[in-house]
Design an enzyme around this catalytic site. Sequence first.
Site, PDB file in Angstrom:
ATOM      1  N   HIS A   1      -4.140  -4.305   8.013  1.00  0.00           N
ATOM      2  CA  HIS A   1      -5.178  -5.283   7.719  1.00  0.00           C
ATOM      3  C   HIS A   1      -6.536  -4.593   7.595  1.00  0.00           C
ATOM      4  O   HIS A   1      -7.120  -4.110   8.567  1.00  0.00           O
ATOM      5  CB  HIS A   1      -5.206  -6.349   8.820  1.00  0.00           C
ATOM      6  CG  HIS A   1      -6.082  -7.496   8.474  1.00  0.00           C
ATOM      7  ND1 HIS A   1      -7.246  -7.771   9.146  1.00  0.00           N
ATOM      8  CD2 HIS A   1      -5.987  -8.418   7.479  1.00  0.00           C
ATOM      9  CE1 HIS A   1      -7.823  -8.830   8.593  1.00  0.00           C
ATOM     10  NE2 HIS A   1      -7.078  -9.240   7.585  1.00  0.00           N
ATOM     11  N   GLY A   2      -7.039  -4.537   6.362  1.00  0.00           N
ATOM     12  CA  GLY A   2      -8.212  -3.726   6.056  1.00  0.00           C
ATOM     13  C   GLY A   2      -9.446  -4.082   6.859  1.00  0.00           C
ATOM     14  O   GLY A   2     -10.181  -3.197   7.305  1.00  0.00           O
TER      15      GLY A   2
ATOM     16  N   THR B   1       0.833  -1.202   0.000  1.00  0.00           N
ATOM     17  CA  THR B   1       0.000   0.000   0.000  1.00  0.00           C
ATOM     18  C   THR B   1       0.869   1.253   0.000  1.00  0.00           C
ATOM     19  O   THR B   1       1.914   1.274   0.639  1.00  0.00           O
ATOM     20  CB  THR B   1      -0.900  -0.012   1.251  1.00  0.00           C
ATOM     21  OG1 THR B   1      -1.717  -1.170   1.190  1.00  0.00           O
ATOM     22  CG2 THR B   1      -1.766   1.220   1.337  1.00  0.00           C
TER      23      THR B   1
HETATM   24  N1  ASP Z   1      -5.177  -1.866   3.976  1.00  0.00           N
HETATM   25  C1  ASP Z   1      -5.003  -2.619   2.758  1.00  0.00           C
HETATM   26  C2  ASP Z   1      -6.186  -3.532   2.570  1.00  0.00           C
HETATM   27  O1  ASP Z   1      -6.568  -4.192   3.511  1.00  0.00           O
HETATM   28  C3  ASP Z   1      -3.746  -3.426   2.716  1.00  0.00           C
HETATM   29  C4  ASP Z   1      -2.493  -2.731   3.124  1.00  0.00           C
HETATM   30  O2  ASP Z   1      -2.515  -1.620   3.624  1.00  0.00           O
HETATM   31  O3  ASP Z   1      -1.418  -3.312   2.919  1.00  0.00           O
HETATM   32  O4  ASP Z   1      -6.674  -3.598   1.477  1.00  0.00           O
END
Ligand code: ASP
Length: 262
Positions: A173-174, A120
């Site tokens: 973790h989304g 990300t």
């Molecule tokens: N937050 C992102 C998701 O869960 C993943 C990440 O930040 O690496 O899609």
Amino acid sequence: MQHQSSSCLSCLTSKGCGSVLTTSGNVEMDAIVMDGKTLASGAVSAVRNIANPVQLARLVMEKTTHTCLTAHGANQFALAMGVPEVPQESLITEYSRMRWEKNLAPDANPVECQMGKMGTVGAVAVDIEGNVACATSTGGILNKMEGRVGDTPCIGCGGFADNQVGAVSTTGHGEAIMKVTLARLILFHMEQGQSPEVASDMGLAYMKSRVQGLAGVVTVDPQGQWAARFTSSQMAWAAAQKDTLHYGLYTGEHFTQSLDEP
Ligand code: ASP
């Protein structure tokens, strides 16, 4: 985390590739952008073949009356806006392919595969007039199903910007980030008088204790105070303020370098 005289949105729409792949080996991207002056935001989710999803999110914000377009509809909108589609292969790096293959291996440890290796990219910015903005884009998390949408395009989760408080961009973790609306939670603590650093730590600590989720954030306030904080084992971060570049990777690291150096 940057000072510039015009709109701070323009520095937040950079190009990127190398995000994680879906279980079927495809690239599906989510992105959000938000303007703290007007609270306008734009997002896309599950888009394919787009090199700069944050730019597409910005077009959603500026050219439609909606805040989020998804999947096929987002790609159709891209076409209508003249945003070129690129071959999927051009968005996949050797490293992302290797991670995908490793993650599919029968002995793969999903936690080890995920933590500290996320793809990300997030940014926050503040200009000399105190306008703040945020932008976040991602391919999601390893092992994600086709069509899974994470926190990134969800307002208040993947990012939030409000000139009256500050701006936050999140990674992690989304599914856990969404449970605590992490970006907005941090701004709530800033509204209560906490600094960007303390507010970020409070939001991250709450997420860890309440839903056992790990994450990282970059946070800025309209005065230019900023923080890069995380509970994950690492997060690559950098901040440009006046003539100094600040950066780090592991907990406690904070290096600086003059931006005037050749
Ligand atoms: N937050 C992102 C998701 O869960 C993943 C990440 O930040 O690496 O899609």
